[in-house]
Scaffold this motif. Sequence first.
Motif, PDB file in Angstrom:
ATOM      1  N   LEU A 197      28.712  41.539  44.986  1.00  0.00           N
ATOM      2  CA  LEU A 197      29.453  42.121  46.095  1.00  0.00           C
ATOM      3  C   LEU A 197      30.408  43.133  45.513  1.00  0.00           C
ATOM      4  CD1 LEU A 197      30.614  42.203  49.045  1.00  0.00           C
ATOM      5  CD2 LEU A 197      32.142  40.360  48.351  1.00  0.00           C
TER       6      LEU A 197
ATOM      7  N   TRP B 104      27.655  35.639  51.419  1.00  0.00           N
ATOM      8  CA  TRP B 104      29.007  36.040  51.031  1.00  0.00           C
ATOM      9  C   TRP B 104      29.952  35.760  52.200  1.00  0.00           C
ATOM     10  CZ3 TRP B 104      30.550  37.250  46.267  1.00  0.00           C
ATOM     11  CH2 TRP B 104      29.564  37.586  45.317  1.00  0.00           C
ATOM     12  N   TYR B 105      31.061  35.103  51.850  1.00  0.00           N
ATOM     13  CA  TYR B 105      32.069  34.756  52.839  1.00  0.00           C
ATOM     14  C   TYR B 105      33.420  35.330  52.422  1.00  0.00           C
ATOM     15  CZ  TYR B 105      28.687  31.120  54.123  1.00  0.00           C
ATOM     16  OH  TYR B 105      27.562  30.442  54.492  1.00  0.00           O
ATOM     17  N   ARG B 106      34.240  35.519  53.425  1.00  0.00           N
ATOM     18  CA  ARG B 106      35.608  35.925  53.175  1.00  0.00           C
ATOM     19  C   ARG B 106      36.510  34.859  53.797  1.00  0.00           C
ATOM     20  NH1 ARG B 106      38.046  41.913  54.694  1.00  0.00           N
ATOM     21  NH2 ARG B 106      40.133  41.564  53.872  1.00  0.00           N
TER      22      ARG B 106
ATOM     23  N   CYS C 243      27.818  36.678  41.669  1.00  0.00           N
ATOM     24  CA  CYS C 243      27.496  35.314  42.065  1.00  0.00           C
ATOM     25  C   CYS C 243      26.163  34.957  41.420  1.00  0.00           C
ATOM     26  CB  CYS C 243      27.388  35.224  43.588  1.00  0.00           C
ATOM     27  SG  CYS C 243      26.994  33.581  44.229  1.00  0.00           S
TER      28      CYS C 243
ATOM     29  N   CYS D 162      30.928  32.996  47.462  1.00  0.00           N
ATOM     30  CA  CYS D 162      29.488  33.109  47.663  1.00  0.00           C
ATOM     31  C   CYS D 162      28.874  31.713  47.730  1.00  0.00           C
ATOM     32  CB  CYS D 162      28.832  33.910  46.549  1.00  0.00           C
ATOM     33  SG  CYS D 162      28.762  33.049  44.969  1.00  0.00           S
TER      34      CYS D 162
ATOM     35  N   TYR E 176      37.068  35.662  48.297  1.00  0.00           N
ATOM     36  CA  TYR E 176      35.653  35.878  48.597  1.00  0.00           C
ATOM     37  C   TYR E 176      34.843  34.766  47.938  1.00  0.00           C
ATOM     38  CZ  TYR E 176      37.089  40.495  50.177  1.00  0.00           C
ATOM     39  OH  TYR E 176      37.708  41.521  50.860  1.00  0.00           O
TER      40      TYR E 176
ATOM     41  N   ILE F  24      26.334  44.981  48.865  1.00  0.00           N
ATOM     42  CA  ILE F  24      25.730  43.765  48.338  1.00  0.00           C
ATOM     43  C   ILE F  24      24.381  44.089  47.720  1.00  0.00           C
ATOM     44  CG2 ILE F  24      24.730  41.525  48.956  1.00  0.00           C
ATOM     45  CD1 ILE F  24      26.963  41.304  51.060  1.00  0.00           C
TER      46      ILE F  24
ATOM     47  N   SER G 281      23.542  37.804  42.702  1.00  0.00           N
ATOM     48  CA  SER G 281      23.909  38.684  43.801  1.00  0.00           C
ATOM     49  C   SER G 281      25.297  39.229  43.508  1.00  0.00           C
ATOM     50  CB  SER G 281      23.920  37.921  45.139  1.00  0.00           C
ATOM     51  OG  SER G 281      24.351  38.765  46.190  1.00  0.00           O
TER      52      SER G 281
ATOM     53  N   SER H 273      22.297  37.705  51.809  1.00  0.00           N
ATOM     54  CA  SER H 273      21.639  38.507  50.786  1.00  0.00           C
ATOM     55  C   SER H 273      20.322  37.861  50.386  1.00  0.00           C
ATOM     56  CB  SER H 273      22.580  38.608  49.576  1.00  0.00           C
ATOM     57  OG  SER H 273      21.933  39.147  48.452  1.00  0.00           O
TER      58      SER H 273
ATOM     59  N   GLN I 201      30.693  32.055  39.923  1.00  0.00           N
ATOM     60  CA  GLN I 201      31.211  33.262  40.527  1.00  0.00           C
ATOM     61  C   GLN I 201      32.232  33.869  39.582  1.00  0.00           C
ATOM     62  OE1 GLN I 201      32.180  32.658  44.654  1.00  0.00           O
ATOM     63  NE2 GLN I 201      33.164  34.645  44.855  1.00  0.00           N
TER      64      GLN I 201
END
Lengths: 116, 111
Positions: free
Chosen positions: A79, A35-37, A23, A94, A92, A69, A77, A50, A6
């Motif tokens: 973001l 994708w996470y936050r 990512c 992934c 963030y 995305i 991928s 995605s 990443q």
Amino acid sequence: GAVVSQHPSWVICKSGTSVKIECRSLDFQATTMFWYRQFPKQSLMLMATSNEGSKATYEQGVEKDKFLINHASLTLSTLTVTSAHPEDSSFYICSASRAVGANVLTFGAGSRLTVL
Amino acid sequence: GENVEQHPSTLSVQEGDSAVIKCTYSDSASNYFPWYKQELGKRPQLIIDIRSNVGEKKDQRIAVTLNKTAKHFSLHITETQPEDSAVYFCAASSTGNQFYFGTGTSLTVIP
């Protein structure tokens, strides 16, 4: 083993600018990336799923136009946080899955975004 | 969608004691339950997982139990060591494509 890279690991930007986070799955083809936050001392909140070659599926409450995305290939991928504001500052992360329903997730190291 | 709850949010144990973290889930279709360990500023790492056709799984000092009827699963760490200190997340998945995480448990092992 499976490796997910990443980039960038940390980015600081001015309010109103857009930031792109990449990512990459380095040694496998990822049909699905997530994708996470994550806010400090909080859990991973799934933002979107995605799939290569198709539109991302966003979780409820996540603004599609804010968090763009793109999953252009089986190994990449991206973001993009558009017109970032201080409240977008977060970590963030992934993750990638080798195949549909593969269950095992491999996480990226995360990207810390600080919006001034 | 799935809702995963995790307790406790913080846990302190003496070195050598056991630690137990519990999670509940809402979607009866969920059939895969991984546990992740996240050290400060690092990526989550899978430490153990369990599928719905199994009630218990053990890997050295770590074990996970699953009660499908009650929709809860637990992580058990025995003989805790200071290096076990981290944040632990449970997760649930029904498709293998979407994972929903618990709120996390910050475990501190006191030497």
